[in-house]
Design an enzyme around this catalytic site. Structure first.
Site, short mmCIF file in Angstrom:
data_model
loop_
_atom_site.label_atom_id
_atom_site.label_comp_id
_atom_site.label_asym_id
_atom_site.label_seq_id
_atom_site.Cartn_x
_atom_site.Cartn_y
_atom_site.Cartn_z
N HIS A 185 47.80 6.91 44.79
CA HIS A 185 48.35 7.79 43.76
C HIS A 185 48.09 7.27 42.35
O HIS A 185 48.18 8.04 41.38
CB HIS A 185 49.86 7.98 43.98
CG HIS A 185 50.33 9.35 43.61
ND1 HIS A 185 49.89 10.03 42.50
CD2 HIS A 185 51.19 10.21 44.23
CE1 HIS A 185 50.46 11.21 42.45
NE2 HIS A 185 51.25 11.36 43.48
N ASP A 201 45.44 11.87 41.71
CA ASP A 201 46.62 12.73 41.68
C ASP A 201 46.58 13.71 42.85
O ASP A 201 45.52 13.97 43.43
CB ASP A 201 46.69 13.50 40.36
CG ASP A 201 46.93 12.57 39.18
OD1 ASP A 201 47.56 11.51 39.39
OD2 ASP A 201 46.48 12.88 38.06
#
Length: 545
Positions: free
Chosen positions: A518, A522
């Protein structure tokens, strides 16, 4: 007297040899003279000069110059400064020139086990001799391969550094757990010297221990001071037992493990470098003790409960590396430090299977190899990475590095464990080329002959447990420093709704799960990549454009 004082001055300077050797393009060029006249020493003579080419050293001798530890002792003549430093440089390499103190052994070279991978410096990592490519008596030249060494990463060729003859092989084929620096062979310069090493055994590390044992006069001093005390017998016994107990060396982790299990270090056999007890030694001792304790209670109940039958399978060096460096270190680091999230999508593979059938018919007609589903998946993943380059990246504390090359690591399971060889520039290669490379690398992995360039440099990983094992869906762990890994499940037929209210169709669907970092990718970017991948799978003709 003046000559002796100069020798002492130079011996003090030689204490800083390691500092001088750190300079990349220079070496101390001070020489020692054994002539009757000794000119005064000037500061200019002590300056560093450009290092001349390191010549072959044949018969170097020095009985009057003090030698640092680790350098062979020579006899008869004094040794000049540059020669001394060249000898010291060669001693720092694993291939060490050895000299005999008598006339029975000519100048020779002790070839030590080199550190052929970054993790061979660890106590539990050593090397195995896979096979010798040279025999005793063979002539060797620089660059020729002496033997193949099985390291924790792969089987690596060990090349000869100097010209000469292989006089003695000290570690035969199949010898395991050879520590870095341990002598494995002897080479000589002259062919007639080979027979003199028929019964040669390498010098043990006893010479460094001798000076340490000489501080024995210190205990008598303590005895003299404490003899007026009331318990002379107890105090004389303590110094006598101290040398044997205090000489047990162990790593901090091994000491802690032994303490926790109430195991005296003196009862553990050391296999680490220089007689050091390492964690593996303590674990082996505890395991053997556990077998003894479980065997004892089995005797009285022998008639009721039969003993378990089992086989202990020894670890290979590569299995150790997978266990310690990959599984325990890299993947644990990945799960602990990388914020994973997972995206799963079902892709219809009917068109892809139809295209594969057509391509395989064409391949068989032209004598080519069949194309697998995995080859199509690799190609689709590579093209999706080119379309969404944010997923072809890695994380650093200062920046996100986005790669221009699309290099796909492919997980391959073997008897020795899991390998991830890399198909480089997969987005620019055809399906048939990708298939050939994957088969070739998988075969090398099974033969334990992968080289570092075969598995390093990947930017994305594909792991397929569906086709070979029938796993429906799973989540793979990201292989750092990469930012994503794709897990491929098996294809299965499903009933899906048709165009009409009461119409149903049967289609084959394959579940794929993308594990993302992450920090780099995204959620929307990961979803965009999966959309591109699904498009290539469900419209496979677009991969051929």
């Amino acid at each position: 007297m003046a000559y002796a004082s100069r020798i002492i001055i130079h011996s003090n300077k030689l204490k800083h040899v390691s500092t001088l050797l750190r300079r990349e393009h220079s070496v101390a060029a001070r020489g020692f003279s054994n002539s009757s006249t000794h000119p005064s020493l000037t500061a200019r003579e002590d300056m560093l000069k450009t290092r001349p080419p390191v010549d072959r050293i044949s018969k170097c001798c020095a009985t009057t110059v003090p030698m640092p530890s680790g350098i062979s002792t020579m006899s008869t003549k004094a040794m000049t400064g540059p020669t001394f430093f060249r000898e010291y440089i060669s001693s720092q390499m694993r291939s060490v020139r050895g000299f005999s103190s008598g006339s029975d052994l000519p100048p020779h070279q002790e070839i030590g086990m080199p550190s052929l991978s970054p993790t061979m410096t660890e106590a539990w990592i050593s090397g195995n001799i896979a096979r010798w490519l040279k025999k005793e008596g063979d002539k060797v030249a620089p660059g020729e391969v002496l033997c193949e060494v099985e390291t924790d990463k792969a089987t690596v060729e060990m090349e000869c550094m100097e010209e000469g003859y292989l006089a003695k092989i000290l570690k035969e084929e199949g010898t395991k757990a050879i520590q870095v620096g341990e002598v494995i062979a002897i080479t000589v310069e002259e062919e007639e010297d080979i027979q003199k090493f028929k019964d040669y055994t390498p010098s043990s590390g006893g010479s460094p221990a001798a000076p340490e044992a000489k501080p024995a006069p210190s205990p008598p001093k303590e005895e003299k001071v404490e003899k007026p005390a009331s318990a002379p017998e107890a105090k004389t016994s303590k110094p006598s037992s101290a040398p044997s107990e205090d000489r047990i060396f162990a790593s901090p982790l091994a000491k802690k493990l032994a303490e926790d299990n109430n195991v005296p270090l003196s009862s553990i056999k050391a296999t680490g470098p220089e007689g050091r007890i390492v964690k593996a030694d303590v674990e082996e001792f505890l395991a053997s003790r556990g077998k003894e304790t479980t065997a004892k209670p089995s005797k009285p109940t022998d008639s009721k409960v039969p003993a378990l039958d089992y086989v202990d399978i020894p670890h290979t060096q590569i299995r150790k590396a997978i266990t310690y460096t990959v599984t325990a270190s890299r993947l644990a680091f990945s799960k602990q430090t990388i914020p994973h999230y997972y995206l799963t999508v079902d892709t219809c593979v009917d068109k892809m299977m139809g295209l594969r059938s057509q391509l395989n018919s064409f391949q068989e007609a032209n004598g080519g190899k069949r194309i697998s589903v995995n080859d199509l998946v690799i190609k689709a993943a590579a093209l999706a990475l080119r379309k969404v380059p944010q997923c072809n990246s890695s994380w650093t504390d200062e920046y996100i590095r986005q790669f221009s090359n699309v290099n796909i690591n492919v997980a391959v399971q073997t008897e020795n464990g899991l390998y991830v060889p890399v198909v480089k520039d997969a987005d620019k290669k055809g399906l048939s080329t990708i298939g050939e490379e994957v088969r070739f690398l998988a075969q090398k992995a099974k033969e334990n002959s992968l080289k570092p360039e075969d598995y390093e440099g990947g930017t994305f990983t594909v792991s397929n447990l569906g086709g070979p094992f029938g796993i429906k869906q799973f989540c793979a762990v990201i292989n750092p420093p990469q930012a994503a890994i794709l897990a491929i499940g098996s294809a299965e037929k499903r009933v899906v709704a048709g165009t009409g209210p009461d119409q149903f169709n049967v289609a084959s669907y394959m579940s794929v799960t993308l594990s993302c970092d992450h920090r780099v990718i995204d959620g929307a970017i990961g979803a965009e990549w999966l959309k591109a991948f699904k498009g290539y799978i469900e419209t496979p003709e677009s991969m051929l454009l």
